[in-house]
Design a protein around this motif. Structure first.
Motif, PDB file in Angstrom:
ATOM      1  N   SER A 168       0.844  -1.189   0.000  1.00  0.00           N
ATOM      2  CA  SER A 168       0.000   0.000   0.000  1.00  0.00           C
ATOM      3  C   SER A 168       0.879   1.238   0.000  1.00  0.00           C
ATOM      4  O   SER A 168       2.034   1.191   0.416  1.00  0.00           O
ATOM      5  CB  SER A 168      -0.894   0.023   1.251  1.00  0.00           C
ATOM      6  OG  SER A 168      -0.110   0.210   2.427  1.00  0.00           O
ATOM      7  N   ARG A 169       0.318   2.341  -0.493  1.00  0.00           N
ATOM      8  CA  ARG A 169       1.057   3.601  -0.450  1.00  0.00           C
ATOM      9  C   ARG A 169       1.383   4.012   0.982  1.00  0.00           C
ATOM     10  O   ARG A 169       2.417   4.631   1.238  1.00  0.00           O
ATOM     11  CB  ARG A 169       0.253   4.709  -1.149  1.00  0.00           C
ATOM     12  CG  ARG A 169       0.400   4.704  -2.658  1.00  0.00           C
ATOM     13  CD  ARG A 169      -0.361   5.863  -3.286  1.00  0.00           C
ATOM     14  NE  ARG A 169       0.080   6.096  -4.651  1.00  0.00           N
ATOM     15  CZ  ARG A 169      -0.300   5.388  -5.697  1.00  0.00           C
ATOM     16  NH1 ARG A 169      -1.145   4.378  -5.519  1.00  0.00           N
ATOM     17  NH2 ARG A 169       0.150   5.666  -6.915  1.00  0.00           N
ATOM     18  N   GLU A 170       0.490   3.677   1.917  1.00  0.00           N
ATOM     19  CA  GLU A 170       0.717   4.057   3.308  1.00  0.00           C
ATOM     20  C   GLU A 170       1.844   3.245   3.957  1.00  0.00           C
ATOM     21  O   GLU A 170       2.446   3.693   4.931  1.00  0.00           O
ATOM     22  CB  GLU A 170      -0.572   3.887   4.112  1.00  0.00           C
ATOM     23  CG  GLU A 170      -1.703   4.825   3.679  1.00  0.00           C
ATOM     24  CD  GLU A 170      -2.346   4.404   2.368  1.00  0.00           C
ATOM     25  OE1 GLU A 170      -2.943   5.278   1.694  1.00  0.00           O
ATOM     26  OE2 GLU A 170      -2.255   3.196   2.009  1.00  0.00           O
ATOM     27  N   LEU A 172       1.757   0.567   5.778  1.00  0.00           N
ATOM     28  CA  LEU A 172       1.518   0.055   7.127  1.00  0.00           C
ATOM     29  C   LEU A 172       2.023  -1.381   7.279  1.00  0.00           C
ATOM     30  O   LEU A 172       2.400  -1.798   8.379  1.00  0.00           O
ATOM     31  CB  LEU A 172       0.021   0.120   7.454  1.00  0.00           C
ATOM     32  CG  LEU A 172      -0.582   1.527   7.569  1.00  0.00           C
ATOM     33  CD1 LEU A 172      -2.078   1.433   7.838  1.00  0.00           C
ATOM     34  CD2 LEU A 172       0.114   2.326   8.657  1.00  0.00           C
ATOM     35  N   TYR A 197      10.380   3.978  -1.531  1.00  0.00           N
ATOM     36  CA  TYR A 197       8.970   4.132  -1.885  1.00  0.00           C
ATOM     37  C   TYR A 197       8.858   3.740  -3.355  1.00  0.00           C
ATOM     38  O   TYR A 197       9.443   4.381  -4.229  1.00  0.00           O
ATOM     39  CB  TYR A 197       8.553   5.589  -1.671  1.00  0.00           C
ATOM     40  CG  TYR A 197       7.120   5.910  -1.993  1.00  0.00           C
ATOM     41  CD1 TYR A 197       6.094   5.606  -1.097  1.00  0.00           C
ATOM     42  CD2 TYR A 197       6.790   6.561  -3.179  1.00  0.00           C
ATOM     43  CE1 TYR A 197       4.774   5.935  -1.383  1.00  0.00           C
ATOM     44  CE2 TYR A 197       5.469   6.896  -3.465  1.00  0.00           C
ATOM     45  CZ  TYR A 197       4.462   6.571  -2.570  1.00  0.00           C
ATOM     46  OH  TYR A 197       3.164   6.900  -2.849  1.00  0.00           O
ATOM     47  N   GLY A 204       4.045  11.178  -2.469  1.00  0.00           N
ATOM     48  CA  GLY A 204       4.007  10.026  -1.573  1.00  0.00           C
ATOM     49  C   GLY A 204       5.378   9.683  -1.030  1.00  0.00           C
ATOM     50  O   GLY A 204       5.524   9.320   0.143  1.00  0.00           O
ATOM     51  N   GLU A 208       6.345   9.685   2.929  1.00  0.00           N
ATOM     52  CA  GLU A 208       6.938   8.532   3.594  1.00  0.00           C
ATOM     53  C   GLU A 208       8.272   8.897   4.225  1.00  0.00           C
ATOM     54  O   GLU A 208       8.608   8.419   5.314  1.00  0.00           O
ATOM     55  CB  GLU A 208       7.101   7.386   2.594  1.00  0.00           C
ATOM     56  CG  GLU A 208       7.516   6.089   3.255  1.00  0.00           C
ATOM     57  CD  GLU A 208       7.447   4.901   2.316  1.00  0.00           C
ATOM     58  OE1 GLU A 208       6.379   4.261   2.261  1.00  0.00           O
ATOM     59  OE2 GLU A 208       8.462   4.619   1.643  1.00  0.00           O
ATOM     60  N   ALA A 211       7.627  10.689   7.465  1.00  0.00           N
ATOM     61  CA  ALA A 211       7.235   9.733   8.504  1.00  0.00           C
ATOM     62  C   ALA A 211       8.440   8.948   9.008  1.00  0.00           C
ATOM     63  O   ALA A 211       8.574   8.688  10.214  1.00  0.00           O
ATOM     64  CB  ALA A 211       6.172   8.788   7.959  1.00  0.00           C
TER      65      ALA A 211
END
Length: 293
Positions: A168-170, A172, A197, A204, A208, A211
């Motif tokens: 996923s792009r997130e 998790l 990424y 995105g 990331e 984060a």
């Protein structure tokens, strides 16, 4: 601070593709990883090895740290390593790193080639790529297997597959591995390089990277040259970050001068660990020596 510690972006790219290399060279990534493994088809590897010297020299001329990702030694990587060392690569990247024995074997092979080629002993670093569950779990052993291991890099796609997770792009699905990898790298004293990424959007990639920085990463891998600027910016302390650090340092030092053990700044008690962190942040930005002890 050694050079590896100061690099924020590590760009993977094909070793056989002239146009791809031109894009790598033109982007602001600090380190270029010429990939003889996944990014270069087997039939193209002999020609790519012959081109390594010119590409390494071009990258070094542009101020890049030049790395080569070889195939595992047990899977035909010796020819890759011979070419990379003769070309002057500064870092040898080891894919699918899982055991101390792999790192020790690569260390010995690099040392032999340093002697043979007249290169300074111990000058070439080894960069394990941890892209399986076993590799992430073994990081402390990998780092302890050779003083050449000054950084380690977290994988993405192979790691997600190893974890039997989706993508996923997130990201998790990579969160547990990201946290453990960072912790073990810091405990081992090696630079943790966050996973690339692998989606196409630069926004995105920047999100990331921000984060990852919040977790404690200061470096990130990437696979697309156009992500490099956004990642560098996301991993660079902002003017607000630096101002906050200066305020905390000044307040803590004033409190100490008054005989107090801490200072209250914007609701946060600034104690010795916070002061040290602020000092490190300014050192990262080139404003002063890092805090010791």
């Amino acid at each position: 601070m050694n050079r590896i510690e100061g690099i924020r972006s590590w760009l993977f790219g094909p070793a056989h593709d002239a146009a791809g290399f031109a894009a790598m060279l033109a982007c602001p990534a600090g380190a270029l990883i010429l990939d003889l493994e996944d990014f270069t088809p087997p039939d193209s590897r002999p020609a790519a090895r012959q081109e390594l010297a010119a590409k390494v020299a071009a990258g070094q001329g542009a101020g890049k740290l030049m790395a080569v990702r070889i195939n595992p030694l047990e899977a035909g990587g010796n020819a890759d390593l011979d070419a990379a060392m003769a070309a002057g690569a500064e870092v040898i990247s080891l894919p699918m790193a899982e055991t101390a024995a792999q790192v020790m074997a690569l260390d010995a092979a690099v040392a032999r080639l340093e002697r043979m080629l007249g290169r300074a002993m111990g000058s070439v670093a080894v960069l394990p790529v941890c892209e399986t569950a076993l590799g992430v779990a073994a990081l402390r052993r990998l780092a302890g297997a050779s003083p050449r291991v000054r950084a380690a890099l977290l994988g993405t796609e192979d790691l997600a597959a190893s974890l039997q997770a989706g993508r996923s792009r997130e990201g998790l699905e990579l969160a547990p591995a990201r946290g453990r990898f960072l912790l073990d790298c810091r405990a081992a004293g090696v630079v943790p390089i966050d996973a690339p990424y692998t989606f196409s959007d630069a926004d995105g990639a920047a999100a990331e990277a921000r984060a990852a920085r919040a977790l404690g990463y200061h470096a990130k891998a990437l696979v697309r040259p156009h992500h490099a600027g956004a990642i560098n910016a996301a991993l660079t302390p902002s003017a607000t970050d630096l101002s906050t650090a200066r305020t905390r340092i000044a307040a803590f030092e004033a409190a100490r001068a008054r005989g107090e053990d801490r200072a209250l700044v914007d609701g946060l008690w600034v104690e010795l660990p916070t002061w040290r962190a602020a000092q490190r942040l300014l050192a990262e930005a080139g404003e002063g020596p890092s805090a010791a002890g």
